[in-house]
Scaffold this active site. Structure first.
Site, PDB file in Angstrom:
ATOM      1  N   ILE A 257       0.833  -1.201   0.000  1.00 25.84           N
ATOM      2  CA  ILE A 257       0.000   0.000   0.000  1.00 25.84           C
ATOM      3  C   ILE A 257       0.864   1.245   0.000  1.00 25.84           C
ATOM      4  CG2 ILE A 257      -1.822   1.248   1.187  1.00 25.84           C
ATOM      5  CD1 ILE A 257      -2.268  -1.240   2.900  1.00 25.84           C
ATOM      6  N   SER A 258       1.956   1.157   0.735  1.00 28.53           N
ATOM      7  CA  SER A 258       2.751   2.371   0.899  1.00 28.53           C
ATOM      8  C   SER A 258       4.203   2.027   1.212  1.00 28.53           C
ATOM      9  CB  SER A 258       2.134   3.198   2.034  1.00 28.53           C
ATOM     10  OG  SER A 258       3.125   3.886   2.752  1.00 28.53           O
ATOM     11  N   GLY A 260       7.173   4.056   2.770  1.00 26.93           N
ATOM     12  CA  GLY A 260       7.628   5.313   3.359  1.00 26.93           C
ATOM     13  C   GLY A 260       9.098   5.210   3.666  1.00 26.93           C
ATOM     14  N   LYS A 261       9.601   6.249   4.317  1.00 30.40           N
ATOM     15  CA  LYS A 261      11.013   6.253   4.669  1.00 30.40           C
ATOM     16  C   LYS A 261      11.296   5.216   5.742  1.00 30.40           C
ATOM     17  CE  LYS A 261      11.671  10.557   5.491  1.00 30.40           C
ATOM     18  NZ  LYS A 261      12.118  11.846   5.915  1.00 30.40           N
ATOM     19  N   GLU A 262      10.358   5.087   6.648  1.00 30.26           N
ATOM     20  CA  GLU A 262      10.630   4.214   7.780  1.00 30.26           C
ATOM     21  C   GLU A 262       9.864   2.904   7.762  1.00 30.26           C
ATOM     22  OE1 GLU A 262      11.299   8.346   9.888  1.00 30.26           O
ATOM     23  OE2 GLU A 262       9.369   7.449   9.591  1.00 30.26           O
ATOM     24  N   VAL A 264       7.198  -0.010   5.365  1.00 28.86           N
ATOM     25  CA  VAL A 264       6.491  -0.458   4.168  1.00 28.86           C
ATOM     26  C   VAL A 264       5.185  -1.066   4.674  1.00 28.86           C
ATOM     27  CG1 VAL A 264       6.636  -1.890   2.101  1.00 28.86           C
ATOM     28  CG2 VAL A 264       8.719  -1.088   3.185  1.00 28.86           C
ATOM     29  N   LYS A 290       2.401  -3.559   8.738  1.00 24.93           N
ATOM     30  CA  LYS A 290       3.388  -2.485   8.714  1.00 24.93           C
ATOM     31  C   LYS A 290       4.755  -3.064   9.060  1.00 24.93           C
ATOM     32  CE  LYS A 290       4.212   2.217  10.397  1.00 24.93           C
ATOM     33  NZ  LYS A 290       3.604   3.398  11.015  1.00 24.93           N
ATOM     34  N   ASP A 406       3.131  13.308  15.412  1.00 26.59           N
ATOM     35  CA  ASP A 406       3.281  13.417  13.951  1.00 26.59           C
ATOM     36  C   ASP A 406       1.887  13.583  13.350  1.00 26.59           C
ATOM     37  OD1 ASP A 406       4.462  13.554  11.467  1.00 26.59           O
ATOM     38  OD2 ASP A 406       4.693  11.381  11.231  1.00 26.59           O
TER      39      ASP A 406
HETATM   40  P1  ADP Z   1       4.706   5.868   7.726  1.00 27.31           P
HETATM   41  O1  ADP Z   1       5.528   5.911   8.967  1.00 27.31           O
HETATM   42  O2  ADP Z   1       5.419   5.252   6.569  1.00 27.31           O
HETATM   43  O3  ADP Z   1       4.060   7.185   7.395  1.00 27.31           O
HETATM   44  P2  ADP Z   1       2.004   4.952   8.226  1.00 27.31           P
HETATM   45  O4  ADP Z   1       1.598   4.166   9.421  1.00 27.31           O
HETATM   46  O5  ADP Z   1       1.566   6.372   8.155  1.00 27.31           O
HETATM   47  O6  ADP Z   1       3.569   4.804   8.068  1.00 27.31           O
HETATM   48  O7  ADP Z   1       1.476   4.193   6.959  1.00 27.31           O
HETATM   49  C1  ADP Z   1       1.752   4.636   5.656  1.00 27.31           C
HETATM   50  C2  ADP Z   1       0.495   4.615   4.815  1.00 27.31           C
HETATM   51  O8  ADP Z   1      -0.027   3.300   4.757  1.00 27.31           O
HETATM   52  C3  ADP Z   1      -0.616   5.454   5.390  1.00 27.31           C
HETATM   53  O9  ADP Z   1      -0.549   6.762   4.923  1.00 27.31           O
HETATM   54  C4  ADP Z   1      -1.851   4.763   4.903  1.00 27.31           C
HETATM   55  O10 ADP Z   1      -2.186   5.190   3.601  1.00 27.31           O
HETATM   56  C5  ADP Z   1      -1.424   3.324   4.837  1.00 27.31           C
HETATM   57  N1  ADP Z   1      -1.832   2.610   6.044  1.00 27.31           N
HETATM   58  C6  ADP Z   1      -1.126   2.397   7.170  1.00 27.31           C
HETATM   59  N2  ADP Z   1      -1.818   1.694   8.071  1.00 27.31           N
HETATM   60  C7  ADP Z   1      -3.003   1.437   7.501  1.00 27.31           C
HETATM   61  C8  ADP Z   1      -4.175   0.734   7.929  1.00 27.31           C
HETATM   62  N3  ADP Z   1      -4.248   0.157   9.124  1.00 27.31           N
HETATM   63  N4  ADP Z   1      -5.210   0.671   7.081  1.00 27.31           N
HETATM   64  C9  ADP Z   1      -5.146   1.257   5.870  1.00 27.31           C
HETATM   65  N5  ADP Z   1      -4.089   1.918   5.417  1.00 27.31           N
HETATM   66  C10 ADP Z   1      -3.027   2.014   6.204  1.00 27.31           C
HETATM   67 MN    MN Z   2       2.465   8.237   8.059  1.00 23.08          MN
END
Ligand code: ADP
Ligand code: MN
Length: 519
Positions: A257-258, A260-262, A264, A290, A406
């Site tokens: 889904i994503s 990020g820097k820290e 996946v 995550k 954050d």
């Molecule tokens: P980061 O530290 O990389 O920002 P996040 O926890 O914000 O990590 O997760 C990154 C992205 O993944 C979020 O912006 C969101 O779009 C998606 N995401 C994370 N957790 C969930 C979840 N439980 N359900 C749906 N999407 C999620």
């Molecule tokens: Mn985030």
């Protein structure tokens, strides 16, 4: 016409060979190896892993470009070269295994060539490897000891029969024999058994090459074990994820889904825990996985969030970086659990395994709920979202004793008419030495977002800060306001020095820190 006949699937010589014997058929998963290979324990281990790896893409990853090799972009020369190198390394290792087997024979004491392998089978990191302190392994542990100089007296023999070390023939033979001292994996050909004379020049060049190869291979191993590829997850993480699917806890991992820097984040369909048993935990239909990245650089910047969090402080100093990364995952789990208890809309924790946190998925049919940043809300909805956010922040502060740290439109999702909070690994208690500053930053983000979004009722950052914290800071400009915040933090720190963390001056006692999760 001939061509047609060859390519034709009609009965002919090709069909008579059968699928696997046909000389021009592409080999399909045929593993050819000798009996001795089959006997090798290492091979068995590797085969099992290969099997798991082969099973996974079908079962678990339907379209995850991060896990299957199918979607690898082959347009880059570098990528092709790396793939070829990997292929070569694999063949090399197979050969090394055969040599190891031959070398050890039936001997009860056997010597392992493991360290000379180019590709290591990944192991379950449940074992002692976790105890390794990276700091200590930074120094190349595989670097060979300095070559032991052979004692030289410079000549042998007596009188007329003296042969000096400069004698070409003797020297050449010696050089050839010395090649045996190269790393066992180093291909020296079969010249050792022959009367081969290597000149010093050639020998030295070979020796140099052998050492640098050895170091290259050692570096490769280090890298493999300790880093996470930028986009994908590392082999150990992948294995942990396979296990979640194998155990039935997850049905399939569908994709990423994503990145990020820290971290996946992957989407997965939930399975069930302990099938059939009464106490089986209900796994949400859709889950988010995550994975906290195990590269260190990014996390270094975040030290301040955890180093001074008194819940984790004592442990922080004793830990190696790998454990610190796990602590982030652990922190997110605790914080989510607290929020859940307070009824704040947020993902439900399903499972924490090392640096991997499985939680419920906010969204539907693999589509994650949009961030507040992305979603187009009507002005009514926007106003509603604002009041929800204000309430969430107050609940977080008062009921969970947490500051998000954050908080912004990037970490709030809009789902089913509600604002959901995510990404709380960095959240801290308000008594954190910088907790109030973090809160002020959160307030600024929220205030600006909703004011720009046209919500007239949205409080300014300083009013919001007071509304959330219940503090009554009266300064009417930002500089003074921040100065007061810092003074409060300082006062709290002094108080803590004297009386311990629990008696923080501006907080009510919330019953203490959560019980820490330990495996
Ligand atoms: P980061 O530290 O990389 O920002 P996040 O926890 O914000 O990590 O997760 C990154 C992205 O993944 C979020 O912006 C969101 O779009 C998606 N995401 C994370 N957790 C969930 C979840 N439980 N359900 C749906 N999407 C999620
Ligand atoms: Mn985030």
């Amino acid at each position: 016409m001939d061509l047609v006949r060859v390519a034709s699937p009609e009965p002919g010589p090709a069909a008579a060979w059968g699928p696997s014997k046909c000389p021009w058929a592409t080999p399909q998963n045929t593993i050819s190896c000798s009996l001795s290979d089959v006997m090798s324990e290492q091979l068995a281990k590797e085969l099992q892993l290969e099997e798991e790896a082969a099973a996974f893409p079908e079962v678990a990853v339907a379209e995850g470009p991060f896990i299957t090799g199918e979607n690898i972009d082959t347009s880059s020369d570098l990528m092709l070269a790396q793939m070829l190198q990997m292929e070569f390394d694999r063949e090399y290792d197979a050969q090394l295994r055969r040599e190891e087997k031959k070398f050890n024979g039936d001997s009860k004491v056997s010597i392992s060539f493991e360290n000379y392998r180019k590709v290591h089978p990944y192991e379950d990191s449940d074992s002692s490897e976790d105890e390794v302190d990276w700091q200590d392994t930074r120094d190349d542990p595989y670097r060979p000891a300095k070559p032991v100089p052979t004692p030289k007296k410079g000549f042998i023999g007596k009188g007329k029969d003296i042969t000096t070390k400069h004698d070409e023939v003797v020297c050449g033979r010696k050089n050839t024999a010395r090649m045996e001292n190269f790393a066992p994996g180093f291909q020296v050909g079969d010249g050792i058994g022959m009367d081969l004379k290597l000149s010093n020049h050639v020998f030295n060049a070979l020796k140099q090459h052998a050492y640098s190869e050895e170091r290259r291979s050692a570096r490769l191993h280090e890298k493999k074990e300790h880093s996470t590829a930028e986009k994908a997850v590392d082999p150990k993480t992948r294995l942990l994820m396979y296990k979640m699917v194998n155990s039935g806890m997850l049905e399939t991992i569908t994709g990423c889904i994503s990145t990020g820097k820290e971290s996946v984040v992957f989407h997965a369909y939930g399975g069930s825990m302990e099938d059939g048993k009464e106490d089986s935990k209900v796994i949400p239909t859709e889950c988010a996985i995550k994975v906290f990245k195990t590269t260190l650089n990014e996390f270094k910047n975040r030290d301040k969030y955890i180093k001074d969090d008194f819940r984790f402080k004592d442990r922080f100093s004793k830990l190696n970086p790998r454990k610190i990364i796990r602590m982030w995952a652990e922190k997110e789990m605790h914080n989510l659990t607290r929020m859940q208890r307070a009824g704040i809309p947020c993902p439900t924790v399903v499972l924490l395994k090392k640096h991997i946190l499985v939680m419920s998925f906010i969204g539907h049919d693999q589509v994650p709920a949009p961030k507040l940043k992305e979603v187009k809300l009507s002005s009514e909805e926007m106003k509603d979202a604002y009041y929800q956010t204000l309430h969430l922040m107050q609940q977080l502060y008062n009921e969970c004793t947490l500051v998000h740290a954050d908080l912004s439109e990037y970490n709030m999702l809009w789902h089913a008419g509600k604002v959901w909070l995510i990404d709380v690994s960095q959240s801290v208690e308000p008594t954190h030495p910088h907790g109030l500053e973090f809160l002020f930053r959160d307030c600024r983000n929220i205030s600006q977002f909703f004011q720009k979004g046209g919500v007239k009722e949205a409080l300014g950052e300083r009013e919001l800060f007071n509304a959330v914290s219940g503090l009554n800071i009266s300064a009417d400009n930002e500089a003074d306001f921040l100065a007061e915040i810092e003074a409060l933090e300082k006062m709290n720190e002094d108080h803590v020095q004297k009386n311990g963390r629990k008696a923080a001056s501006f907080l009510k006692d919330d019953g203490g820190p959560p019980v820490l999760y330990d495996e």
